[in-house]
Design an enzyme around this catalytic site. Structure first.
Site, short mmCIF file in Angstrom:
data_model
loop_
_atom_site.label_atom_id
_atom_site.label_comp_id
_atom_site.label_asym_id
_atom_site.label_seq_id
_atom_site.Cartn_x
_atom_site.Cartn_y
_atom_site.Cartn_z
CE LYS A 129 -3.74 2.30 2.53
NZ LYS A 129 -4.62 2.24 3.72
CE LYS A 174 -6.48 1.98 -0.85
NZ LYS A 174 -7.20 1.99 0.43
#
Length: 331
Positions: free
Chosen positions: A196, A254
């Protein structure tokens, strides 16, 4: 060699293009993010995410039934927490009667077959908008991970099928897995946000949950001390291998489109399912461009989700999921 080999022979009609197409999109590819708020009869459009909504528990139940009827079988829940319930320790996150815990039960009551994944991070519960406990300008890693594990356990008790830690604290996957095992939740899965990045694409999401970091002295102004530097590629593989060792069943990259090289890098390195989060900023940009008439919404949407799957994404967490499936069903 040419002219014996002519690649265009396989492009001459829709029939042959469909026959040899390598990547197809189906409803089974999608994980649908849903935002939950307190109240009754609430279906509140998010200004920075056109045609996307916050739902109270009753309207949430209607929404998941509709998703199921369209062939969408998995949801990822996020909650917007009242300011008066926020503190620096995530106290409300482990409330057995908290909004997330009730939302899990509401989805399962409305649609027992729906796979429920739940966000595990402290930023919705934090008075500072951070994914952990803040002390002297530092996000405490181990203390935060302890609360995250307790939060994950409370979700499992409420009926969550998969825990999705999105905080990027070191060691939290192992701590969650150990507590779940210890308490008898051996079949509760973990989808770790393993790569992320500290991205500028999260703005509309933070608007939706009112979870942006606050601008105060002695509080980090951003999340760069725990989310990844977007200049790094090999670090993502390192993070992924660690999360798998610690018990992650699914790993996530992400954001999506700007990180498809990372998706492919991880796909080449591991053999577990890879989720890709097509985030709020990606959604908002296409909606805005389409509203201006600058892009063909449906054509670009399909090209984007196909690119994510082609790059190696096995699961696509996307705000476009419902739009995509409706388009597929109309074809």
């Amino acid at each position: 060699m040419f002219p014996i080999q002519r690649n265009r022979r396989l492009r001459t009609s829709e029939a042959i293009r469909s026959l040899v197409r390598e990547t197809y999109i189906t409803p089974n590819d999608f994980l649908v993010p849903l935002f939950v708020v307190e109240g009754k009869g609430v279906k509140d459009e998010i200004p920075s995410m056109p045609n996307y909504y916050r739902f109270s528990l009753d309207t949430l139940q209607k929404e998941v039934k509709e998703l199921w009827s369209l062939g969408l079988k998995s949801v990822l829940l996020f909650v917007k927490v009242d300011d008066k319930l926020k503190d620096n320790k995530g106290t409300e996150a482990i409330n057995p009667n908290g909004l997330m815990q009730r939302a899990i039960k509401a989805v399962k009551d409305a649609c027992p077959g729906m796979l429920v994944m739940t966000d595990v991070a402290l930023d919705p519960y934090s008075v500072y908008g951070h994914d952990g406990i803040v002390e002297n300008g530092i996000i405490l890693n181990d203390e935060s991970s302890k609360v995250l594990a307790e939060m994950a356990l409370s979700h499992a008790v409420a009926g969550s099928d998969f825990i999705a830690p999105s905080d990027m604290n070191d060691g939290r996957t192992l701590r969650i897995r150990q507590l779940l095992e210890q308490e008898g939740f051996k079949n509760t899965g973990i989808m770790a946000y393993t790569a992320k990045y500290a991205s500028a694409f999260y703005g509309p999401f933070r608007d939706a949950l009112d979870s942006a970091p606050v601008d105060l002295v002695d509080v980090p102004k951003d999340k760069k001390t725990y989310q990844m530097d977007y200049g790094n590629r090999l670090e993502a593989v390192r993070e992924t291998l660690i999360d798998i060792e610690e018990g992650a069943d699914i790993v996530m990259v992400k954001p999506g489109l700007c990180y498809l090289d990372i998706v492919r890098e991880i796909k080449n390195a591991v053999n577990v399912p890879i989720a890709v989060y097509q985030v709020s900023g990606e959604y908002a940009m296409l909606k805005a461009a389409a509203e201006k008439g600058w892009l063909d919404h449906d054509a670009v949407m399909m090209e984007q989700v196909t690119a994510i799957k082609r790059a190696g994404g096995d699961i696509i967490a996307s705000y476009f999921a419902k739009d995509v499936v409706k388009l597929l069903n109309d074809q």
